[in-house]
Design a protein around this motif. Sequence first.
Motif, PDB file in Angstrom:
ATOM      1  N   LYS A 237      -2.746   2.212  -1.373  1.00  0.00           N
ATOM      2  CA  LYS A 237      -1.907   2.072  -2.485  1.00  0.00           C
ATOM      3  C   LYS A 237      -0.516   1.230  -1.894  1.00  0.00           C
ATOM      4  O   LYS A 237      -0.053   1.629  -0.787  1.00  0.00           O
TER       5      LYS A 237
ATOM      6  N   LYS B 284       3.408  -4.551  -9.869  1.00  0.00           N
ATOM      7  CA  LYS B 284       2.959  -3.469 -10.094  1.00  0.00           C
ATOM      8  C   LYS B 284       2.233  -2.797  -8.849  1.00  0.00           C
ATOM      9  O   LYS B 284       2.190  -3.427  -7.806  1.00  0.00           O
ATOM     10  N   ASP B 285       2.138  -1.698  -9.022  1.00  0.00           N
ATOM     11  CA  ASP B 285       1.523  -0.859  -7.740  1.00  0.00           C
ATOM     12  C   ASP B 285       0.160  -1.526  -7.739  1.00  0.00           C
ATOM     13  O   ASP B 285      -0.337  -1.877  -8.586  1.00  0.00           O
TER      14      ASP B 285
ATOM     15  N   GLU C 247       3.113   3.993 -15.838  1.00  0.00           N
ATOM     16  CA  GLU C 247       2.312   3.936 -14.668  1.00  0.00           C
ATOM     17  C   GLU C 247       1.482   5.068 -14.426  1.00  0.00           C
ATOM     18  O   GLU C 247       0.787   5.776 -15.363  1.00  0.00           O
ATOM     19  N   LEU C 248       0.475   4.763 -13.478  1.00  0.00           N
ATOM     20  CA  LEU C 248      -0.731   5.723 -13.270  1.00  0.00           C
ATOM     21  C   LEU C 248      -0.611   6.944 -13.449  1.00  0.00           C
ATOM     22  O   LEU C 248      -1.422   7.826 -13.862  1.00  0.00           O
ATOM     23  N   GLU C 249       0.379   7.521 -12.761  1.00  0.00           N
ATOM     24  CA  GLU C 249       0.663   9.167 -12.875  1.00  0.00           C
ATOM     25  C   GLU C 249       0.799   9.466 -13.933  1.00  0.00           C
ATOM     26  O   GLU C 249       0.376  10.665 -14.522  1.00  0.00           O
ATOM     27  N   GLU C 250       1.735   8.809 -14.878  1.00  0.00           N
ATOM     28  CA  GLU C 250       1.768   9.219 -16.213  1.00  0.00           C
ATOM     29  C   GLU C 250       0.530   9.116 -16.939  1.00  0.00           C
ATOM     30  O   GLU C 250       0.207  10.013 -17.762  1.00  0.00           O
TER      31      GLU C 250
ATOM     32  N   ASN D 115       2.690  -0.139  -2.891  1.00  0.00           N
ATOM     33  CA  ASN D 115       3.723   0.201  -3.944  1.00  0.00           C
ATOM     34  C   ASN D 115       4.596  -1.221  -4.473  1.00  0.00           C
ATOM     35  O   ASN D 115       4.440  -2.002  -3.629  1.00  0.00           O
ATOM     36  N   LYS D 116       4.687  -1.004  -5.667  1.00  0.00           N
ATOM     37  CA  LYS D 116       5.459  -2.461  -6.274  1.00  0.00           C
ATOM     38  C   LYS D 116       6.721  -2.875  -5.448  1.00  0.00           C
ATOM     39  O   LYS D 116       7.322  -2.298  -4.945  1.00  0.00           O
TER      40      LYS D 116
ATOM     41  N   VAL E  99      -2.388   0.035 -18.198  1.00  0.00           N
ATOM     42  CA  VAL E  99      -1.353   0.828 -16.972  1.00  0.00           C
ATOM     43  C   VAL E  99      -0.797  -0.103 -16.113  1.00  0.00           C
ATOM     44  O   VAL E  99      -1.511  -1.368 -15.819  1.00  0.00           O
ATOM     45  N   ASN E 100       0.491   0.157 -15.552  1.00  0.00           N
ATOM     46  CA  ASN E 100       1.055  -0.533 -14.697  1.00  0.00           C
ATOM     47  C   ASN E 100       0.238  -0.508 -13.350  1.00  0.00           C
ATOM     48  O   ASN E 100       1.358  -0.332 -12.371  1.00  0.00           O
ATOM     49  N   VAL E 101      -0.856  -1.250 -13.264  1.00  0.00           N
ATOM     50  CA  VAL E 101      -1.434  -0.915 -11.747  1.00  0.00           C
ATOM     51  C   VAL E 101      -2.368  -2.320 -11.680  1.00  0.00           C
ATOM     52  O   VAL E 101      -2.628  -2.862 -12.706  1.00  0.00           O
TER      53      VAL E 101
END
Length: 393
Positions: free
Chosen positions: A375, A335-336, A3-6, A377-378, A269-271
Motif C-alpha cells: 500500500k 489516492k492510496d 476511502e477503502l476502509e470506509e 499512501n496518498k 472508492v478513493n484507491v
Amino acid sequence: MIELEEAIEIIKENVKKIKRVKTCNIIDAINKVSVEDVYSPIDSPPFDRSPYDGYTYNSDIDTNKLKVVGTVFAGEIFKKKLDKNEAVKIMTGAKIPKEANCVIKKEDVDIIDEYIILNKKLNKHDNYIFKGEDINKGQLIINKGCTISVEDIGVLASLGIHEILVYDDIKVGILITGTEIQDLHEILMDGKIYDSNKYILNSKLKKMDINNVVVDKASDDLLELEEKVRSIIKRVDCLITTGGVSVGDKDLIPKAFKELGAKELFWRVNVKPGGACYSAILEEKLLLGLSGNPHAALIVFDNILIPAIEYITNKEKNHKIKAIFKGEFNKKSKKDRFIRAKLFTENAKLYVKMTDNKDAKARLYATLNSNCMIKVNKGTTLTDNQMVEVVTF
Ligand SMILES: Nc1nc2c(c(=O)[nH]1)N[C@H]1C(S)=C(S)[C@@H](COP(=O)(O)OP(=O)(O)OC[C@H]3O[C@@H](n4cnc5c(N)ncnc54)[C@H](O)[C@@H]3O)O[C@H]1N2
Ligand code: MOO
C-alpha cells in the motif's frame, strides 16, 4: 469519494452474516466455523496408560527383582490381581493395571527367566500417563465462532466427536459483463478480448475454499443484465460482477441495480487501481461490482471483497503485515495505491519488492509471481529500506 476502509465498514453495516447452520462430519469440517462451544464428553486418555514398552509394577518394593506374571498389550486389559514384587510386561498405550503405579522401560531391566532385574529405582507415577491428563471430561475444546483447523479435528476425533454444528457455506455468484468478452475456446474477433476475470475470480474463490459458485455472463444490455441479476441473486449470498461500473455509455451495472430496487452502498472508492467499483444490497444480498480491468478487479477483490466475505462467513482475519521495502517507487498520487509485490525473507527479516516496475494501468503481468500488495499512501513515494504496509492474499 470514500476511502477503502470506509467502504468495508459500510458493507459490514449493511450485510447480514450467514445464519444458516448445518451438522457437518468432522472429515469435512476443515475451515468451517463452529456455531457452538464444544466440550469434551470424555477424559482423554480414557484410562491410565503406559508411555513406554516395558514393565509395570508397584514402586513400593524393597527388592529389585520382580516376577513377570503376564503381558498386557494396547487395547487389552490385565484382568488378574497384581501382587507386590510382581510385574506385568506392558506395551506403549496399554492400560496400567490397578495395583501398578509406574512403568520401567524395557531398556532399563535385565531379564532372567521369568524375572526382571530393575536397573533403576522408580517412584510412584514415574512414566505414567493419567486418565484425563490430556483433556478432561467437560473441558472446553472449541470456542463458538472459531474456524476449525486440522488440529481441532484431531482433538475432536480423539474424543469420539464425529459431527459438529457449523455455519453453512457461502454461495457466491459471478456475473461477467461486457459485449467485448469472448470465451476462451472461441476464435478471437477484432475488438474483442478473452475473459480472464471469470477464471481469476473463480480461482480466488476456490482458494478461499468457496465452491458454491454460480457463474454467468451478460452483454452490455440493460434488460439482459437485469434479467441475469434477478435470476442469480436468488441463488447466492453475494454477487460479484465485473465491468460496466465506470462512466461510459455502456457502464450499466449501477443503473441495472437501481432499476431492480437495490440500495446503493457506494460507487467509486478513493484507491488506485480499482477505484471504479460499485456496491449495493439487493434482497439482503451483497453486490460488489468490480471493474472490468482484471488488475483493478483483483485489488478490490483482495481489499474489499475478502474482508466482506470473511465478515459474512464469520471468519474475519488480518491480512495486513509490515515489511521492509526494497527498491524505489516515485509515483505520487492523490489516492492510496496498491502495487503488486513479492514478500521474501533474508537473514530472518521480511522484505518486499515490486514484481513489475512499470506499474502500468491494466498490466496483468504484474500479478505474475506476486504474493502480496504494497500500500502506497496518498501523497507519498517509497524509498529503499523503508517500512511499508503489505496486504497478503
Ligand atoms: N471517463 C472516464 N473513463 C474511465 C474512468 C474514469 O474515471 N473516467 N475510469 C477508468 C478506470 S480507472 C477503469 S478501471 C475503467 C473501469 O471500467 P469498467 O469497470 O466500467 O469496466 P469496463 O469498461 O467494462 O472494462 C474495463 C477494461 O477491462 C476489460 N475487461 C472487461 N471485462 C473483462 C474480462 N472479463 N476479462 C478481461 N478483461 C475484461 C475491458 O475490455 C476494458 O478494457 O474505466 C476507466 N474509464
Ligand atoms: O479504477 Mo481503475 O479500477 O483505477 O483501474
